[in-house]
Write a protein that holds these residues in place. Sequence first.
Motif, short mmCIF file in Angstrom:
data_model
loop_
_atom_site.label_atom_id
_atom_site.label_comp_id
_atom_site.label_asym_id
_atom_site.label_seq_id
_atom_site.Cartn_x
_atom_site.Cartn_y
_atom_site.Cartn_z
N GLU A 301 -9.49 37.20 -17.83
CA GLU A 301 -10.03 38.33 -17.92
C GLU A 301 -11.56 38.14 -17.75
O GLU A 301 -11.66 38.83 -16.98
N ASN A 302 -12.01 37.61 -18.77
CA ASN A 302 -13.62 37.08 -18.84
C ASN A 302 -14.16 35.76 -18.96
O ASN A 302 -13.18 35.14 -19.23
N LYS A 577 -12.32 36.74 -14.03
CA LYS A 577 -11.40 38.40 -12.71
C LYS A 577 -12.84 39.22 -13.35
O LYS A 577 -13.22 39.96 -12.64
#
Length: 600
Positions: A301-302, A577
């Motif tokens: 996600e990060n 992402k």
Amino acid sequence: MNNQLNEAQRKAVESTSPVILCLAGAGSGKTSTLTGRIGHLHENRVGCSSMLALTFTRLAGKEMKERVIKLIGAEGEKLFCNTFHAFCVKVLKEYGYLLGYDKEFTIYDQEDRESIIDKIIQEFGYKKYTNLKAIIDVLDGNRNVDCGEEEAVIQEYRWTLKRNNAIDLDMLLTETLKLLTEFKEVQQNYNSQYGYMFVDEFQDTNDVQMKIIKALYPKNLFVVGDDFQSIYGWRKAKPEYIINFQKYYPDCEVIKLEDNYRSTESIINAANNVIAHNKNQTKKTLKAHKTGPNVEVIKAENVMNEVNLIASKILEDSSYSNYAILTRTNKQMDPFMQMFKAFNIPYQLVSNKEDPLKKHDVKMILNVLEVVLNPKDDATLKKVINFPVKRLNELQAHELEKFQIDESISFMEALEGAESLENIQRFIQQLNEIRNYITEKCSEAVKVFDVAICVLNLSIRYLHENRDNKIQDLHEAMSAIERWQSIQESLVESTDISSFLKWVHMKDIQEKLMEQRDAVKIMTVHASKGLEFNTVFVPGMNQNIFPSKRGDLEEERRLFYVAITRAKERLFVTRAKKILGWNGKEIDTEQSQFIEEMIP
């Protein structure tokens, strides 16, 4: 000896062709082939003192020479197997006097170069006409001189180096080339001494290095490399030299090593898929010889989530040295270091960030030793004149510099004439004490460094000042010098302080890996060249990061190819992402095009 070689390797080892281009794919047994050829020549009555092997890192040179010694015994100790820069030091030590250099010249690194140029710009009042970056660009050949002031700065810089009996890293190559092309006896000496020349990692050759190879004009030339792994365009390396080698040497024999013994089939397929997208290259296809798990693409996600996922995979195993994290940029290493500290995961950062020889006081001691060996080095002498105590104030320094210019003498001679300055005379005595120790007792790097600490009274000073960190810095530096000396001894090469000081300015970041530790290796892909690891993580696989938006796309692709082919068993390609933008807010990312190219 040659029974363990495949057909292509045996051909490269035994060929009688005077000029050979060996196109060696990643993990194809390049070092075995090179050392095998040296062993084969030795069996056929060619002595190692007639061979010159040039590598692009000292680590590669060390591994090669160790293998040669293991293969043929003590005769292998005579082999010169080291970097281009190390060879240039040898040439300049032997023949530098023809260009006006004493044997104990100082090597100035990038930091020294910038400091001197900056000072010249300030002192001559050229600030409104030029700047440091502009002058460096001219010296690096990135652009031509714009104005008379720039020409004056460059002339003054070169004159300063000559006056200081000093040379910068670029000049090591260019001055060596000058000796080989302008002095017939120098060229003839090396041409007759080295009948057999080997050049490793030939794809990283730049213009000056190619000219040195041609100037040496060996009767037998064996170059080995892989244009797929040419990743130093920003250092002026030209893959064209390996791609167009047959144009320079029309009668050469070309031998391809395409069997990969390092990586699994899925890793090799990924590498072949990626590199096939490049247009300007030779024709080669790697063939794998073992199977293993598929290459994994992980999407997080990060960035912190990405780092977390990698850390958790590493924690599944107890052998940390199996793992390497290869980043596109230095900045990407930071979150890994933070996370690994939090999780107590031992790691080894392969970069210049944590170099014990770059700590301020350690550098100052090394600078003192430079001055001991080369008293003409005014620039370095001025750096250490007030270390570890203040000996000159600004007014005194200015008066001495004026006296130096008026009398056309060195700064050291000006200091020696300042008999009324007791601190200065004591400092000169200290320098002489160290010099006498080197010439009369012992020149070994470790002992000389220790003597310098004692003569400068540093241990006692730090103890009185409760500077435990400084004492620790000295211990770590001593350990680093001991490691260097131990490696030199194992290769039967010089351990003296002069060799050590020259190595300090030329060493590459892979030197850290000579210190074996059970730790996760964190480094840039550039630093990983020539290495291999059981499991490799390549994080940050987003467009504009890898490939970099500032890089040449074909070179970026070759860089990713290098990253992939470092992995022996498992390869994880990861991306976040979302990443933090310049304003601290998360922004969406685009997946790197290399991921689709790798697994179509």
